[in-house]
Scaffold this motif. Sequence first.
Motif, PDB file in Angstrom:
ATOM      1  N   GLY A   1       8.211  14.151  -1.588  1.00  0.00           N
ATOM      2  CA  GLY A   1       6.849  13.845  -1.149  1.00  0.00           C
ATOM      3  C   GLY A   1       6.266  14.968  -0.327  1.00  0.00           C
ATOM      4  N   GLU A   2       4.950  14.945  -0.195  1.00  0.00           N
ATOM      5  CA  GLU A   2       4.217  15.948   0.574  1.00  0.00           C
ATOM      6  C   GLU A   2       4.145  15.554   2.043  1.00  0.00           C
ATOM      7  OE1 GLU A   2       2.840  18.744  -0.242  1.00  0.00           O
ATOM      8  OE2 GLU A   2       2.689  18.773  -2.431  1.00  0.00           O
TER       9      GLU A   2
ATOM     10  N   GLU B   1       2.165  12.348   3.589  1.00  0.00           N
ATOM     11  CA  GLU B   1       2.110  11.278   2.604  1.00  0.00           C
ATOM     12  C   GLU B   1       3.396  10.461   2.653  1.00  0.00           C
ATOM     13  OE1 GLU B   1       1.437  13.067  -1.168  1.00  0.00           O
ATOM     14  OE2 GLU B   1      -0.552  13.820  -0.645  1.00  0.00           O
ATOM     15  N   ARG B   2       3.327   9.228   2.193  1.00  0.00           N
ATOM     16  CA  ARG B   2       4.507   8.370   2.169  1.00  0.00           C
ATOM     17  C   ARG B   2       5.581   9.010   1.303  1.00  0.00           C
ATOM     18  NH1 ARG B   2       5.136   3.899  -2.228  1.00  0.00           N
ATOM     19  NH2 ARG B   2       7.125   4.995  -2.102  1.00  0.00           N
TER      20      ARG B   2
ATOM     21  N   ASP C   1       5.351   8.355  11.791  1.00  0.00           N
ATOM     22  CA  ASP C   1       5.193   7.502  10.629  1.00  0.00           C
ATOM     23  C   ASP C   1       6.592   7.193  10.114  1.00  0.00           C
ATOM     24  OD1 ASP C   1       2.576   6.711   9.927  1.00  0.00           O
ATOM     25  OD2 ASP C   1       2.090   8.754   9.303  1.00  0.00           O
TER      26      ASP C   1
ATOM     27  N   TYR D   1       2.623   4.021   6.807  1.00  0.00           N
ATOM     28  CA  TYR D   1       1.714   4.946   6.119  1.00  0.00           C
ATOM     29  C   TYR D   1       0.426   4.273   5.650  1.00  0.00           C
ATOM     30  CZ  TYR D   1       5.592   8.216   6.191  1.00  0.00           C
ATOM     31  OH  TYR D   1       6.617   9.045   6.612  1.00  0.00           O
ATOM     32  N   SER D   2       0.466   2.971   5.413  1.00  0.00           N
ATOM     33  CA  SER D   2      -0.734   2.263   4.978  1.00  0.00           C
ATOM     34  C   SER D   2      -1.501   1.653   6.150  1.00  0.00           C
ATOM     35  CB  SER D   2      -0.366   1.158   3.975  1.00  0.00           C
ATOM     36  OG  SER D   2       0.445   0.178   4.598  1.00  0.00           O
TER      37      SER D   2
ATOM     38  N   ARG E   1      -7.419  14.866   7.260  1.00  0.00           N
ATOM     39  CA  ARG E   1      -8.317  13.953   6.560  1.00  0.00           C
ATOM     40  C   ARG E   1      -9.544  13.646   7.412  1.00  0.00           C
ATOM     41  NH1 ARG E   1      -9.364   8.458   6.822  1.00  0.00           N
ATOM     42  NH2 ARG E   1      -9.689   7.358   4.838  1.00  0.00           N
TER      43      ARG E   1
ATOM     44  N   ARG F   1      -6.838   6.160   9.062  1.00  0.00           N
ATOM     45  CA  ARG F   1      -6.431   5.480   7.840  1.00  0.00           C
ATOM     46  C   ARG F   1      -7.478   4.433   7.476  1.00  0.00           C
ATOM     47  NH1 ARG F   1      -0.639   6.050   8.657  1.00  0.00           N
ATOM     48  NH2 ARG F   1      -0.456   8.281   9.143  1.00  0.00           N
TER      49      ARG F   1
END
Length: 306
Positions: free
Chosen positions: A32-33, A36-37, A73, A89-90, A193, A281
């Motif tokens: 994963g990046e 990101e999750r 996270d 993450y969400s 973001r 988020r």
Amino acid sequence: MRRLGAVAVAVALLVTGCTAPEEEALDVVVSGEPGERPTITYRTPLSVDETVSTVIWPGSGPELVEGRPALVDFWLEDATDATVVKESYSTNPTARILSAEDLGEDLYETLRGQRVGARLLQVSPAPGNGAADFPTVTVLDVLPTRAAGEAVPPREGLPTVTLADDGSPSITPSATEPPADLLTQQLLRGTGRQVAEGDVITVQYTGFSWTTGAPFESTWTSGSPVWFSLDSVPAWSALVEQPVGSQVMLVVPPSYPLGVTQSEELQGQTVVFVIDLLASRAATTPEGSAPDATAPAGGTDPTTEG
């Protein structure tokens, strides 16, 4: 914090499949990046005799400080069948104090000595203390607890902001009249973001009186970031389109409700917020979790490591 490309790391751990006739080394693959999750791949069910942790990639930011907040996270799975038990993450990152008392010995040892930007893997047996009855596989991302970005020259007539070594701000009041309208001024421009309408944001902030420069509320007292929905603080909707990682000055005239409990001395006054935007988020309500509607002082959703 430097960006990394996609990472897939096979980590040889002393874990075994419950049906295996004898112990063998199995791989846990984390991909994963950054930001990101993660995706975690391993053979189930897993059994492990003791907690094992490793660094998927190291951080390049400040080192975590003993007894001070760490922002993470996390993605935690039941290692018997790879189902997700809990994740952030969400929703929003979790702030925890870097101590064995707050984190438990295993998670403390995993995080101790790490730097912001690190991604970590921890595999733990069932704790046997009533917290859970299954082994766990957990990935943790260490996030910054202060803004970092390119400095932006402020416009004339605004208070001057000075930062302490730990990132906490103070201001020198301006001699000019306060603006009649809501005003935002970037102090540091982040690269993350952009904040969207209705987001749940994670921040460090201090609120000041425009007239005296005296603080009236601050997360820096404890150093622990908080989170809340932008919808709960109308004045803070001015943060929409600001990138995460930025530090922003928000000047709020008395006509705007703040969502904070003000003292009588602040009634009818213009106030100044210096805000470090650490995460943003979309507001979601997964099962067993809900955004905190109290603001600015929000809450955190602690990890469960046993």
